[in-house]
Motif scaffolding. Structure first.
Motif, short mmCIF file in Angstrom:
data_model
loop_
_atom_site.label_atom_id
_atom_site.label_comp_id
_atom_site.label_asym_id
_atom_site.label_seq_id
_atom_site.Cartn_x
_atom_site.Cartn_y
_atom_site.Cartn_z
N ARG A 116 0.81 -1.21 0.00
CA ARG A 116 0.00 0.00 0.00
C ARG A 116 0.86 1.28 0.00
O ARG A 116 0.37 2.36 -0.27
CB ARG A 116 -0.90 0.02 1.24
N VAL A 117 2.13 1.13 0.35
CA VAL A 117 3.07 2.25 0.51
C VAL A 117 2.49 3.26 1.52
O VAL A 117 2.43 4.47 1.27
CB VAL A 117 3.41 2.95 -0.82
N ASP A 118 2.06 2.74 2.67
CA ASP A 118 1.62 3.60 3.75
C ASP A 118 2.80 4.22 4.48
O ASP A 118 2.68 5.26 5.13
CB ASP A 118 0.79 2.81 4.76
N ALA A 119 3.95 3.57 4.39
CA ALA A 119 5.18 4.06 5.01
C ALA A 119 6.35 3.67 4.12
O ALA A 119 6.29 2.69 3.38
CB ALA A 119 5.35 3.47 6.41
N ILE A 120 7.42 4.46 4.21
CA ILE A 120 8.64 4.19 3.45
C ILE A 120 9.76 3.93 4.45
O ILE A 120 10.22 4.84 5.14
CB ILE A 120 9.01 5.37 2.55
N PRO A 121 10.21 2.67 4.58
CA PRO A 121 11.30 2.37 5.51
C PRO A 121 12.56 3.14 5.15
O PRO A 121 12.93 3.25 3.97
CB PRO A 121 11.49 0.86 5.34
N LEU A 122 13.24 3.66 6.17
CA LEU A 122 14.47 4.41 5.94
C LEU A 122 15.66 3.73 6.64
O LEU A 122 16.38 2.97 6.01
CB LEU A 122 14.30 5.86 6.40
N ALA A 123 15.85 3.98 7.94
CA ALA A 123 17.09 3.51 8.55
C ALA A 123 16.96 3.33 10.05
O ALA A 123 16.06 3.89 10.69
CB ALA A 123 18.22 4.50 8.25
N VAL A 124 17.90 2.57 10.61
CA VAL A 124 18.09 2.50 12.05
C VAL A 124 18.99 3.67 12.46
O VAL A 124 19.97 3.98 11.78
CB VAL A 124 18.77 1.17 12.46
N LEU A 125 18.64 4.33 13.55
CA LEU A 125 19.48 5.38 14.09
C LEU A 125 20.13 4.86 15.37
O LEU A 125 19.49 4.81 16.42
CB LEU A 125 18.65 6.63 14.40
N PRO A 126 21.39 4.45 15.32
CA PRO A 126 22.04 3.96 16.53
C PRO A 126 22.34 5.11 17.48
O PRO A 126 22.75 6.19 17.05
CB PRO A 126 23.33 3.32 16.00
N THR A 127 22.12 4.89 18.75
CA THR A 127 22.45 5.88 19.76
C THR A 127 23.41 5.24 20.75
O THR A 127 23.17 4.14 21.24
CB THR A 127 21.20 6.37 20.50
#
Length: 515
Positions: free
Chosen positions: A478-489
């Protein structure tokens, strides 16, 4: 960090902790005060209404939960000393004896049940409710004679016990429940069940928490906590990772969370200990409520995905320390999709053919400012007329959770405290935020949410994963969201102060002074 969302906290020492003339932390034997940085002012001190990282932090310190997260995705006793999942709909808790509220009154099964009933009520509007029980209703029955509370769900939800580790499920004492306005403002002295009480507050400056003299209810972790708790915690707003790093190196901070290239400043420095967590993921969410530009337009949402380079976004927000993802959860979470063929491939020409001339608004937290700006520029290159608003955590959480039409694309930072895929999936399916759920896009997605509900009715992991794969396939198609990245902290601690990390969750209430 983010508002479901949220970068793990930076914890810092006040000037009062410094040895005069030395520029470094005082010896552990002489310390009794620590300061923690918040990303912004807490929006509320009512744990049930917490919506972001700073709210979760104060909630964890001020209010205990019946169970807590421990190592290896196990649970530790909190207010409950024993618990049992009879099945996915029925649970029983045995409450510890002798526990007290901050006004000295007893924490009984009746107190626990009353607080949990409010947390679970749809009218309360807790953002943690659907995490803990999905769309089910819950009945909590106390028995003060046997010291137990039984919980019955109208529908099975196998993440229920894990959901009760959330700060939103913190037990509010009767004084707080009888004065909800004062509870939210933090002015009800008898409201607190946790180790600290809020003793003073000054917006944008500091919030002072004082260790309760009568508190003796630390969680029963498999590995007991070492050291001593601070007698006072000063929670102070601080957002810039470079500033945190500089103050750590100068000796004016004890503990700090750094999520960018400033981490390299601590490489091979034996004076500091580093712990990296990867439970924060980033992805684009679309507002699909009726009348918005992306409602019923999967073609436009696909075009946005075609214009975005997830690796470029990742490099910007993390200083090239992050990794891209193929769903809304990190690869460390059970049942995640790792098939990148399911993602929309980049195609600049196709994106421009759809987006040229369109107007829409991108919002995000200031903690992802560089990433927000990248998204805006990428979409402008595709011909769109885009405005980008980077808001502090409190305002960002309010805007994106309120429903309505005040934004079109949200750069979501998702701090997965539960460590479950369901936690993040509920951002893109299930009840909307304005209806008491976590779904920011505003459309339930009955197919995807049906898979989530099926997964939560199962206790077998393979059956759960099969259903969750279906849920992920649904929102990706459905492309309700677009996965991007993990943000390591990376949580960096100087000598003399420690904090516990349970898998990818750093627990602020475990801050200890060695010795």
């Amino acid at each position: 960090m983010f508002r479901q969302s949220a970068v793990p906290l930076a914890l810092l020492a006040t000037a009062g902790l410094l040895v005069a003339g030395c520029g470094g932390p005082a010896s552990s034997a002489s310390r009794d005060t620590l300061s923690m940085s918040l990303n912004t002012d807490p929006a509320t001190f009512d744990p049930a209404l917490a919506k972001g990282g700073d709210d979760y932090t104060v909630g964890r310190l001020l209010f205990d939960t019946v169970v807590r997260k421990d190592e290896g995705n196990t649970l530790a006793g909190g207010i409950a000393k024993e618990w049992k999942a009879i099945d996915a709909s029925n649970y029983r808790f045995t409450i510890r004896d002798g526990l007290k509220c901050s006004d000295g009154s007893a924490i009984t099964p009746s107190v626990v049940a009353a607080s949990l009933a409010r947390f679970a009520a749809k009218d309360t509007g807790s953002s943690g409710r659907t995490l803990a029980m999905g769309s089910a209703t819950a009945t909590f029955t106390p028995d003060d004679k046997t010291g137990t509370v039984t919980a019955k769900l109208s529908k099975p939800w196998s993440d229920f016990l894990t959901g009760l580790t959330l700060p939103q499920a913190g037990i509010v004492c009767p004084a707080g429940l009888s004065d909800l306005k004062g509870l939210a403002a933090g002015t009800v002295k008898g409201a607190f069940s946790g180790p600290y009480a809020l003793t003073s507050s000054q917006a944008a400056v500091s919030y002072q928490l004082t260790l309760r003299d009568d508190y003796d209810a630390w969680p029963t972790f498999a590995k007991p906590l070492a050291g001593k708790p601070a007698k006072q915690l000063n929670l102070m707003p601080i957002t810039d990772p470079a500033t945190i790093a500089t103050q750590l190196l100068s000796g004016s901070l004890d503990v700090g969370g750094v999520n960018d290239q400033n981490v390299v400043r601590f490489a091979d420095n034996s004076k500091f200990t580093s712990r990296t967590s990867a439970n924060t993921t980033t992805y684009l969410l679309f507002n699909e409520r009726p009348g918005t530009v992306f409602a019923d337009r999967p073609d436009l949402r696909t075009a946005v995905a075609q214009a975005i380079d997830a690796q470029a976004f990742s490099d910007i927000i993390s200083g090239k320390r992050g990794t891209t993802i193929a769903t809304v959860g990190s690869d460390k979470v059970a049942c995640v999709n790792t098939d990148r063929k399911a993602l929309v491939a980049g195609n600049a020409a196709a994106a421009k053919a759809k987006l040229a001339g369109l107007k829409f608004r991108v919002v995000g937290t200031t903690l992802l400012r560089g990433g927000n700006d990248y998204i805006g520029e990428a979409l402008r290159k595709a011909g769109a007329n885009v405005t980008v608003s980077s808001l502090d955590n409190a305002n960002w959480a309010t805007v994106t959770a309120a429903g309505g039409k005040d934004w079109d694309v949200n750069v979501q930072g998702d701090n997965n405290q539960l460590g479950t895929l369901t936690s993040s999936l509920l951002r893109v399916m299930g009840p909307a935020t304005e209806d008491g759920g976590r779904n920011k896009m505003g459309v339930v997605n009955d197919v995807g949410y049906g898979y989530v509900q099926k997964a939560m009715s199962e206790v077998d992991r393979s059956a759960q994963c099969a259903a969750l794969q279906g849920a992920q396939k649904s929102f990706l198609q459905r492309v309700d969201a677009i996965p991007l990245a993990v943000l390591p902290t990376t949580i960096i601690t100087a000598s003399g102060v420690g904090i516990r990390q349970f898998d990818d969750y750093v627990d602020p209430a475990t801050v200890r002074i060695d010795g």
